[in-house]
Scaffold this active site. Structure first.
Site, PDB file in Angstrom:
ATOM      1  N   LYS A   1      29.306  44.012  42.685  1.00  0.00           N
ATOM      2  CA  LYS A   1      28.595  42.653  42.881  1.00  0.00           C
ATOM      3  C   LYS A   1      29.519  41.598  43.615  1.00  0.00           C
ATOM      4  O   LYS A   1      29.062  40.742  44.739  1.00  0.00           O
ATOM      5  CB  LYS A   1      28.663  42.070  41.416  1.00  0.00           C
ATOM      6  CG  LYS A   1      27.802  42.617  40.482  1.00  0.00           C
ATOM      7  CD  LYS A   1      27.672  42.018  39.446  1.00  0.00           C
ATOM      8  CE  LYS A   1      28.731  41.955  38.232  1.00  0.00           C
ATOM      9  NZ  LYS A   1      29.566  43.267  37.705  1.00  0.00           N
TER      10      LYS A   1
ATOM     11  N   ARG B   1      25.128  36.753  31.469  1.00  0.00           N
ATOM     12  CA  ARG B   1      25.690  38.232  30.972  1.00  0.00           C
ATOM     13  C   ARG B   1      24.855  38.593  29.659  1.00  0.00           C
ATOM     14  O   ARG B   1      25.317  39.285  28.924  1.00  0.00           O
ATOM     15  CB  ARG B   1      27.076  38.022  30.644  1.00  0.00           C
ATOM     16  CG  ARG B   1      27.970  38.362  32.182  1.00  0.00           C
ATOM     17  CD  ARG B   1      28.362  39.895  31.982  1.00  0.00           C
ATOM     18  NE  ARG B   1      29.589  40.172  32.412  1.00  0.00           N
ATOM     19  CZ  ARG B   1      30.359  39.800  33.293  1.00  0.00           C
ATOM     20  NH1 ARG B   1      30.239  38.917  34.045  1.00  0.00           N
ATOM     21  NH2 ARG B   1      31.412  40.577  33.623  1.00  0.00           N
TER      22      ARG B   1
ATOM     23  N   ARG C   1      40.704  51.046  41.286  1.00  0.00           N
ATOM     24  CA  ARG C   1      40.543  49.699  41.706  1.00  0.00           C
ATOM     25  C   ARG C   1      41.867  48.823  41.624  1.00  0.00           C
ATOM     26  O   ARG C   1      42.579  48.771  40.788  1.00  0.00           O
ATOM     27  CB  ARG C   1      39.467  49.011  41.103  1.00  0.00           C
ATOM     28  CG  ARG C   1      39.057  47.456  41.655  1.00  0.00           C
ATOM     29  CD  ARG C   1      38.057  46.968  41.208  1.00  0.00           C
ATOM     30  NE  ARG C   1      37.642  46.676  39.651  1.00  0.00           N
ATOM     31  CZ  ARG C   1      36.575  45.967  39.251  1.00  0.00           C
ATOM     32  NH1 ARG C   1      35.597  46.010  40.012  1.00  0.00           N
ATOM     33  NH2 ARG C   1      36.386  45.628  38.189  1.00  0.00           N
TER      34      ARG C   1
ATOM     35  N   ARG D   1      43.961  44.778  37.316  1.00  0.00           N
ATOM     36  CA  ARG D   1      43.517  43.763  36.581  1.00  0.00           C
ATOM     37  C   ARG D   1      43.789  44.388  34.943  1.00  0.00           C
ATOM     38  O   ARG D   1      43.310  45.522  34.908  1.00  0.00           O
ATOM     39  CB  ARG D   1      42.139  43.620  36.531  1.00  0.00           C
ATOM     40  CG  ARG D   1      41.724  42.420  37.702  1.00  0.00           C
ATOM     41  CD  ARG D   1      40.114  42.340  37.795  1.00  0.00           C
ATOM     42  NE  ARG D   1      39.590  42.239  36.851  1.00  0.00           N
ATOM     43  CZ  ARG D   1      37.953  42.142  37.041  1.00  0.00           C
ATOM     44  NH1 ARG D   1      37.546  42.015  38.279  1.00  0.00           N
ATOM     45  NH2 ARG D   1      37.230  42.204  36.107  1.00  0.00           N
TER      46      ARG D   1
ATOM     47  N   ARG E   1      34.241  46.835  27.966  1.00  0.00           N
ATOM     48  CA  ARG E   1      33.365  46.001  28.861  1.00  0.00           C
ATOM     49  C   ARG E   1      32.045  47.086  29.009  1.00  0.00           C
ATOM     50  O   ARG E   1      31.090  46.325  29.210  1.00  0.00           O
ATOM     51  CB  ARG E   1      34.142  45.896  30.317  1.00  0.00           C
ATOM     52  CG  ARG E   1      35.214  45.184  30.222  1.00  0.00           C
ATOM     53  CD  ARG E   1      36.094  45.030  31.394  1.00  0.00           C
ATOM     54  NE  ARG E   1      35.287  44.680  32.639  1.00  0.00           N
ATOM     55  CZ  ARG E   1      35.964  45.092  33.927  1.00  0.00           C
ATOM     56  NH1 ARG E   1      37.034  45.753  33.952  1.00  0.00           N
ATOM     57  NH2 ARG E   1      35.343  44.625  34.950  1.00  0.00           N
TER      58      ARG E   1
HETATM   59  P1  AMP Z   1      34.053  40.027  35.965  1.00  0.00           P
HETATM   60  O1  AMP Z   1      34.755  39.690  37.021  1.00  0.00           O
HETATM   61  O2  AMP Z   1      32.602  39.789  36.185  1.00  0.00           O
HETATM   62  O3  AMP Z   1      34.035  41.417  35.581  1.00  0.00           O
HETATM   63  O4  AMP Z   1      34.392  39.306  34.844  1.00  0.00           O
HETATM   64  C1  AMP Z   1      35.728  39.396  34.064  1.00  0.00           C
HETATM   65  C2  AMP Z   1      35.371  38.908  32.625  1.00  0.00           C
HETATM   66  O5  AMP Z   1      35.324  37.429  32.616  1.00  0.00           O
HETATM   67  C3  AMP Z   1      34.375  39.684  31.901  1.00  0.00           C
HETATM   68  O6  AMP Z   1      34.738  40.963  31.165  1.00  0.00           O
HETATM   69  C4  AMP Z   1      34.244  38.636  30.657  1.00  0.00           C
HETATM   70  O7  AMP Z   1      35.408  38.597  29.740  1.00  0.00           O
HETATM   71  C5  AMP Z   1      34.343  37.316  31.319  1.00  0.00           C
HETATM   72  N1  AMP Z   1      33.043  36.704  31.780  1.00  0.00           N
HETATM   73  C6  AMP Z   1      32.545  36.779  33.133  1.00  0.00           C
HETATM   74  N2  AMP Z   1      31.614  36.141  33.005  1.00  0.00           N
HETATM   75  C7  AMP Z   1      31.062  35.945  32.111  1.00  0.00           C
HETATM   76  C8  AMP Z   1      29.792  35.414  31.126  1.00  0.00           C
HETATM   77  N3  AMP Z   1      28.976  35.076  31.976  1.00  0.00           N
HETATM   78  N4  AMP Z   1      29.707  35.440  30.017  1.00  0.00           N
HETATM   79  C9  AMP Z   1      30.717  36.170  29.271  1.00  0.00           C
HETATM   80  N5  AMP Z   1      31.853  36.396  29.663  1.00  0.00           N
HETATM   81  C10 AMP Z   1      32.301  36.355  30.875  1.00  0.00           C
END
Ligand code: AMP
Length: 216
Positions: free
Chosen positions: A15, A88, A127, A160, A171
């Site tokens: 993404k 999400r 990663r 991370r 996740r």
């Molecule tokens: P990502 O970088 O998109 O993988 O997001 C990292 C983390 O941020 C996720 O595992 C969630 O803990 C949190 N997060 C990001 N976007 C959302 C969302 N729209 N709703 C809830 N948690 C989010």
């Protein structure tokens, strides 16, 4: 050209990479709720500290918090956007629908990046991320390890905390339980807007499909 786009997909489906390509080719403002949360966390803000209770375990932050962030973003930046990592959950999707309807600015494209679990785990296990500029690299493909310099900005690369195996499992569980139904939500309510793209290919091939969708 499409101007209000949601990019959905499991962790490591590309993404962030595709969002960068879209921004540089089409100039659509991009927001990643995950990156916003990581920045809040790195800056030690109260929102960052609150969010970290969930994010470091690989759990989603509460809907109210994610919705608060995206509402503030729309108020500041307007209704041309590429959302990456939002919505999400179905509740977030419902909220977005209502917020955009009240601004007479409905969504015009939902892209779903599809990737199998084996490939997700393989990509995440190697990663490395730069928390300064947001770039990610495959450690294996680029012969990099944590602590090496980011190939883009020179800051330190890290793994991370939510890319550690236990958090990755959480996740994936959240994705299946909470985010997968968002795809169903759009299929039921906006079947003319949703397109699936095979994300298991080279990023250029994936982007070429995405370009056609944005330009159509
Ligand atoms: P990502 O970088 O998109 O993988 O997001 C990292 C983390 O941020 C996720 O595992 C969630 O803990 C949190 N997060 C990001 N976007 C959302 C969302 N729209 N709703 C809830 N948690 C989010």
């Amino acid at each position: 050209m499409k101007q209000r786009i949601v990019l959905l997909g499991p962790p490591a489906s590309g993404k962030g990479t595709q969002a960068e390509f879209i921004v540089s080719s089409f100039g659509i403002p991009h927001v990643s709720t995950g990156a916003l949360l990581r920045a809040e966390c790195a800056n030690g803000t109260s929102l960052g500290k609150e969010a970290n209770r969930w994010t470091h375990q690989g759990l989603l932050v509460p809907d109210e918090l994610a919705i608060r962030m995206i509402t503030a973003w729309i108020a500041e930046h307007g209704t041309r956007f590429l959302f990456d990592g939002f919505p999400r959950t179905e509740a977030q999707a419902e909220h977005l629908y209502t917020a955009l309807a009240s601004l007479s600015a409905p969504l015009d494209l939902v892209i779903v990046l599809e990737l199998g679990e084996e490939e997700i785990r393989r990509r995440i296990s190697s990663r490395l991320s730069c928390l300064a500029c947001g770039a990610t690299f495959s450690g294996t493909l680029n012969s990099l390890k944590a602590g090496d310099a980011c190939l883009r900005c020179g800051e330190k690369l890290v793994r991370r905390t939510d890319d550690q195996p236990a958090a990755v499992e959480k996740r994936l569980e959240s994705y299946h339980k909470l985010t997968f139904p968002v795809i169903g939500y759009y299929e039921r309510n906006a079947s003319n807007l949703i397109y699936r793209v095979d994300a298991g290919r080279e990023s250029d091939a994936v982007f070429s499909d995405i370009c056609k969708l944005i330009q159509s």
